[in-house]
Design a protein around this motif. Structure first.
Motif, PDB file in Angstrom:
ATOM      1  N   ARG A  68      25.905   8.156  -0.884  1.00 18.93           N
ATOM      2  CA  ARG A  68      25.418   7.188  -1.859  1.00 18.93           C
ATOM      3  C   ARG A  68      24.078   7.655  -2.417  1.00 18.93           C
ATOM      4  O   ARG A  68      23.182   8.053  -1.665  1.00 18.93           O
ATOM      5  N   ALA A  69      23.927   7.587  -3.741  1.00 16.30           N
ATOM      6  CA  ALA A  69      22.708   8.098  -4.375  1.00 16.30           C
ATOM      7  C   ALA A  69      21.464   7.358  -3.918  1.00 16.30           C
ATOM      8  O   ALA A  69      20.386   7.952  -3.777  1.00 16.30           O
ATOM      9  N   ASP A  70      21.587   6.037  -3.631  1.00 12.42           N
ATOM     10  CA  ASP A  70      20.382   5.260  -3.331  1.00 12.42           C
ATOM     11  C   ASP A  70      19.791   5.570  -1.967  1.00 12.42           C
ATOM     12  O   ASP A  70      18.599   5.322  -1.745  1.00 12.42           O
ATOM     13  N   ASP A  71      20.588   6.111  -1.030  1.00 12.37           N
ATOM     14  CA  ASP A  71      20.009   6.449   0.273  1.00 12.37           C
ATOM     15  C   ASP A  71      20.068   7.955   0.571  1.00 12.37           C
ATOM     16  O   ASP A  71      19.783   8.390   1.684  1.00 12.37           O
ATOM     17  N   LYS A  73      18.790  11.840   0.362  1.00  8.84           N
ATOM     18  CA  LYS A  73      17.542  12.591   0.258  1.00  8.84           C
ATOM     19  C   LYS A  73      17.829  14.068   0.457  1.00  8.84           C
ATOM     20  O   LYS A  73      18.737  14.448   1.193  1.00  8.84           O
ATOM     21  N   SER A  87      14.072  12.453  -3.429  1.00  7.50           N
ATOM     22  CA  SER A  87      15.184  11.602  -3.836  1.00  7.50           C
ATOM     23  C   SER A  87      15.829  12.190  -5.086  1.00  7.50           C
ATOM     24  O   SER A  87      15.270  13.081  -5.752  1.00  7.50           O
ATOM     25  N   ALA A  89      16.163  10.642  -7.889  1.00 10.96           N
ATOM     26  CA  ALA A  89      15.313  10.272  -9.023  1.00 10.96           C
ATOM     27  C   ALA A  89      14.133  11.226  -9.164  1.00 10.96           C
ATOM     28  O   ALA A  89      13.755  11.597 -10.287  1.00 10.96           O
TER      29      ALA A  89
END
Length: 371
Positions: A68-71, A73, A87, A89
């Protein structure tokens, strides 16, 4: 720990080599299972300058990981002055580069060898040319600060499994310093990477076979000694015999492919054309440099003619189009094409055999019936 490994024995275990099928043995059930998970590019898709993601070849060693992109690294550790944790982003905020790169599986052509090494049974379709966008690897390493004692960068993907008895994350390394054109790519053809192509981040190493383009990248570790993990020291090596240490598979050998003309028979893929002038088209590429020449034979290799090759692309690692006119007469024909790059590397008419079936760039054969 400087040299990452999910198995303490990954560097020391040398499991049995893959078996070879007999001359008349069919595809095994295990190979069939691999072939249903992985797919090549339909050869008619060679018409596209940039291969659509769904038509680009896919090889997944283990499972497509649930990332998942949000968690997610990316960690950069080892022989660096500053450990990094980035991240998606943060990577996307860095200056981006886009490159057109041919990617080809090192096992492309394996199923055409006799005896056939038992593994993913590729014919000639395990290739694609996509537009990859991301951050130059050098920029990230410069941000971390490479220590003078670092000799390699080890790349770890999130895919985990067992291969020839060795439990492992998928890992490969590159020698330092890395080339300017190596990318940490987060987009394919202008959109986020599809899951099967390494979302959210993958390595792109222009000119090298696909095993080096680590998908689902989550860790980069700089080491003071060469990496000896399974995918580096056991797999992807050119061996004549199991006991040979072998030479590593690296850069893509030259290859020309013909877009099959006319229309096909469903089962045999024999092509059918009408009498009269026919334009033959295809693509050619090499990991050693641009293509200088493509020769085409329409009579089983007895005679050859030079095709017209498109100029060198702006991105030197993209493929090049070629074309030639053919006037077929009624009856059977066997079409072949061979490429030569600017450094003189040429496709062989017959490929020397090796244990893993790697880098088989012998000429393609297309059976055509004119009616």
């Amino acid at each position: 720990m400087e040299t990452p490994s999910t198995s303490p024995n990954a560097a020391s275990v040398v499991p049995r080599p893959p078996a070879a099928a007999g001359d008349v043995d069919g595809i095994t059930l295990d190979e069939l299972a691999l072939a249903t998970r992985n797919h090549g590019q339909p050869l008619e898709a060679l018409r596209y300058d940039v291969t659509p993601p769904g038509l680009h070849y896919v090889l997944v060693h283990y499972d497509i990981p649930d990332v998942r992109a949000d968690d997610w690294k990316l960690s950069v550790t080892g022989r660096v002055r500053t450990d990094l944790t980035l991240s998606l982003a943060q990577l996307q905020e860095m200056p981006a580069v886009t490159r057109h790169v041919v990617m080809e599986c090192a096992g492309n052509g394996r199923a055409r060898l006799v005896p056939r090494p038992i593994s993913q049974p590729w014919l000639v379709e395990a290739v694609g040319c996509a537009e990859w966008t991301g951050v130059p690897l050098r920029a990230v390493l410069e941000q971390a600060g490479v220590e003078s004692t670092a000799v390699e960068a080890v790349f770890t993907g999130a895919d985990h499994g067992i291969e020839r008895g060795v439990e492992q994350d998928y890992q490969r390394s590159l020698p330092l310093p890395v080339a300017d054109d190596v990318l940490l790519a987060y987009a394919m053809n202008g959109r986020p990477l599809p899951p099967q192509h390494g979302f959210p981040l993958r390595l792109v190493v222009p000119g090298w076979y696909g095993m080096s383009h680590v998908k689902w990248l989550c860790d980069i570790t700089l080491t003071g000694t060469p990496f000896t993990g399974y995918q580096q020291s056991v797999a992807y090596r050119l061996r004549d015999r199991p006991e040979d240490p072998g030479e590593p598979v690296t850069r893509i050998a030259p290859r020309a492919l013909i877009i099959p003309p006319g229309f096909p028979d469903f089962m045999t893929r024999t092509r059918f054309v009408r009498p009269g002038l026919t334009s033959l088209h295809g693509r050619a590429w090499s990991g050693h440099g641009p293509i200088a020449r493509v020769e085409v034979s329409t009579d089983h290799g007895h005679t050859w003619r030079d095709a017209e090759v498109a100029p060198r692309p702006a991105d030197s690692h993209a493929w090049q189009a070629w074309r030639i006119t053919w006037d077929p007469t009624p009856g059977p024909h066997l079409l072949t094409a061979r490429a030569t790059d600017v450094h003189g590397h040429t496709q062989p008419l017959q490929q020397p055999w090796n244990q893993g079936g790697f880098a088989n760039n012998s000429v393609q054969e297309v059976t055509v019936q004119c009616r």
